[in-house]
Design an enzyme around this catalytic site. Sequence first.
Site, PDB file in Angstrom:
ATOM      1  N   TRP A 133       0.863  -1.185   0.000  1.00  0.00           N
ATOM      2  CA  TRP A 133       0.000   0.000   0.000  1.00  0.00           C
ATOM      3  C   TRP A 133       0.904   1.241   0.000  1.00  0.00           C
ATOM      4  O   TRP A 133       1.798   1.346   0.842  1.00  0.00           O
ATOM      5  CB  TRP A 133      -0.870  -0.042   1.257  1.00  0.00           C
ATOM      6  CG  TRP A 133      -1.833   1.087   1.452  1.00  0.00           C
ATOM      7  CD1 TRP A 133      -2.669   1.641   0.547  1.00  0.00           C
ATOM      8  CD2 TRP A 133      -2.084   1.773   2.700  1.00  0.00           C
ATOM      9  NE1 TRP A 133      -3.424   2.633   1.129  1.00  0.00           N
ATOM     10  CE2 TRP A 133      -3.081   2.735   2.456  1.00  0.00           C
ATOM     11  CE3 TRP A 133      -1.561   1.673   3.987  1.00  0.00           C
ATOM     12  CZ2 TRP A 133      -3.570   3.583   3.440  1.00  0.00           C
ATOM     13  CZ3 TRP A 133      -2.046   2.506   4.969  1.00  0.00           C
ATOM     14  CH2 TRP A 133      -3.043   3.455   4.705  1.00  0.00           C
ATOM     15  N   ASP A 214      -0.770  -5.760   9.570  1.00  0.00           N
ATOM     16  CA  ASP A 214      -1.787  -4.792   9.150  1.00  0.00           C
ATOM     17  C   ASP A 214      -3.023  -5.606   8.782  1.00  0.00           C
ATOM     18  O   ASP A 214      -3.038  -6.330   7.788  1.00  0.00           O
ATOM     19  CB  ASP A 214      -1.274  -3.979   7.950  1.00  0.00           C
ATOM     20  CG  ASP A 214      -2.225  -2.843   7.604  1.00  0.00           C
ATOM     21  OD1 ASP A 214      -3.345  -2.801   8.174  1.00  0.00           O
ATOM     22  OD2 ASP A 214      -1.866  -2.002   6.755  1.00  0.00           O
ATOM     23  N   LYS A 249     -13.545  -0.795   6.376  1.00  0.00           N
ATOM     24  CA  LYS A 249     -14.111  -1.645   5.327  1.00  0.00           C
ATOM     25  C   LYS A 249     -15.172  -2.585   5.887  1.00  0.00           C
ATOM     26  O   LYS A 249     -16.278  -2.653   5.362  1.00  0.00           O
ATOM     27  CB  LYS A 249     -13.014  -2.484   4.653  1.00  0.00           C
ATOM     28  CG  LYS A 249     -11.702  -1.778   4.449  1.00  0.00           C
ATOM     29  CD  LYS A 249     -11.759  -0.770   3.329  1.00  0.00           C
ATOM     30  CE  LYS A 249     -10.447  -0.200   3.071  1.00  0.00           C
ATOM     31  NZ  LYS A 249      -9.802   0.848   2.856  1.00  0.00           N
TER      32      LYS A 249
HETATM   33  C1  LMR Z   1      -6.859   2.040  -0.406  1.00  0.00           C
HETATM   34  O1  LMR Z   1      -5.792   1.436  -0.437  1.00  0.00           O
HETATM   35  O2  LMR Z   1      -7.412   2.486  -1.409  1.00  0.00           O
HETATM   36  C2  LMR Z   1      -7.554   2.248   0.916  1.00  0.00           C
HETATM   37  O3  LMR Z   1      -6.828   1.619   1.922  1.00  0.00           O
HETATM   38  C3  LMR Z   1      -7.858   3.668   1.204  1.00  0.00           C
HETATM   39  C4  LMR Z   1      -6.639   4.490   1.475  1.00  0.00           C
HETATM   40  O4  LMR Z   1      -6.654   5.203   2.488  1.00  0.00           O
HETATM   41  O5  LMR Z   1      -5.690   4.472   0.704  1.00  0.00           O
END
Ligand code: LMR
Length: 401
Positions: A133, A214, A249
């Site tokens: 992420w 996470d 979520k």
């Molecule tokens: C995402 O990866 O789109 C979600 O976890 C929202 C975010 O805050 O990035």
Amino acid sequence: MALPLRSLTPAAPDPILGLTEAFKADSRPEKVNLSVGVYVDDSGVTPVIPSVLEAERRLLEKAGSKGYLPIDGRPAYREAVRDLVFGADHEIVASGRSATAQTPGGTGALRVAADFLLQTGSSKTIWLSEPTWPNHPQIFAMAGFALRTYPYLDESGRRVDSDRMLGTLGSATPGDVVLLQGSCHNPSGVDPDPETWAATGEVVVERELLPIVDFAYQGFGFGLREDADWQAGLARPGLEFLVCSSFSKNFALYNERVGALTVVAADSGRAASALSHLKIAIRSNYSNPPAHGGDIVGTILADAALRVQWEVDLAGMRNRILGNRAALVDSLLAAGVPGDWEPIRRQRGMFALLGLSAGQVARLRDEFAVYVVGRGRINVAGLTAANLPHVVASVKAVIES
Ligand code: LMR
């Protein structure tokens, strides 16, 4: 003397939330937003789920108070979250060797974890999966960590490369922190199998690593306990780790910012010490958590009927996403789009990584008004019967030419 602000040049937009800003400004009627990970129903709406509506009705009826919460949040919420994460009969619950603090979302939990670890003298090196992420590196770098990466996917991008992942983690320095995604890996949707989790636990023990799990999507993949299969590898007696939970979520509480950080220590005394330091990390950052989202989650988890309703609501979201996966793969195959699509059907959670180049991602946005994150990460939940044909035709066009 020039103020430092005068020399600032604009920063790049956020790689995920920045796309939604661009999407909103786009006037093309065929536009589709598959960027940010937010659940929508088939009409494109992010619903307030029925269990949450009922909990809010009950909260409104109670004579509440807007007084401060404790630094670490409401005690009942903290216990309910711990039981949800591990199951009420887990050894970690029975032994009392964990401490949970209520946080503003999963992102808040990650930042508190980072501050807590640095302030209590942990290694300053954290290992992140590649890919991960995009906010992970930013959160930990801003807190003061040095970033290292471990390879996660094989060349196909459709499977975990456990040999390379574990080989790299085996070279980490004892004490280093390793971030592991518990389920529904963001951005790939590809999760380790039980054997890989078991082997990860071995490496963590051998190399004396400190895992942060996470856990932002519990129940969004295959089920509340099914998505906790990482625990078979990591939740072993004596092993210490941190868990960052998000309820954005699985309760569809995105804008309420509700989450938790759980520290699992070797024994209950160490858990109590950890909590005292967590409270300093929290107090020096945002003082104490916001109440409303946590009160909704706490109300639902404390009431047997509401809990059943929530699990039905959650299953509804999960099943729609699984249906979307199947519809996407079927459509890509039917349209003859070149690529290895079949594995996407069995992946877990909101995201799938189409494996597109930066140029293809830009063409999707600029020529076809289809917004996806880097490398072609799509929010599978954002597909609807209405937009799927346009999405598939657009992906086909950018891949073929
Ligand atoms: C995402 O990866 O789109 C979600 O976890 C929202 C975010 O805050 O990035």
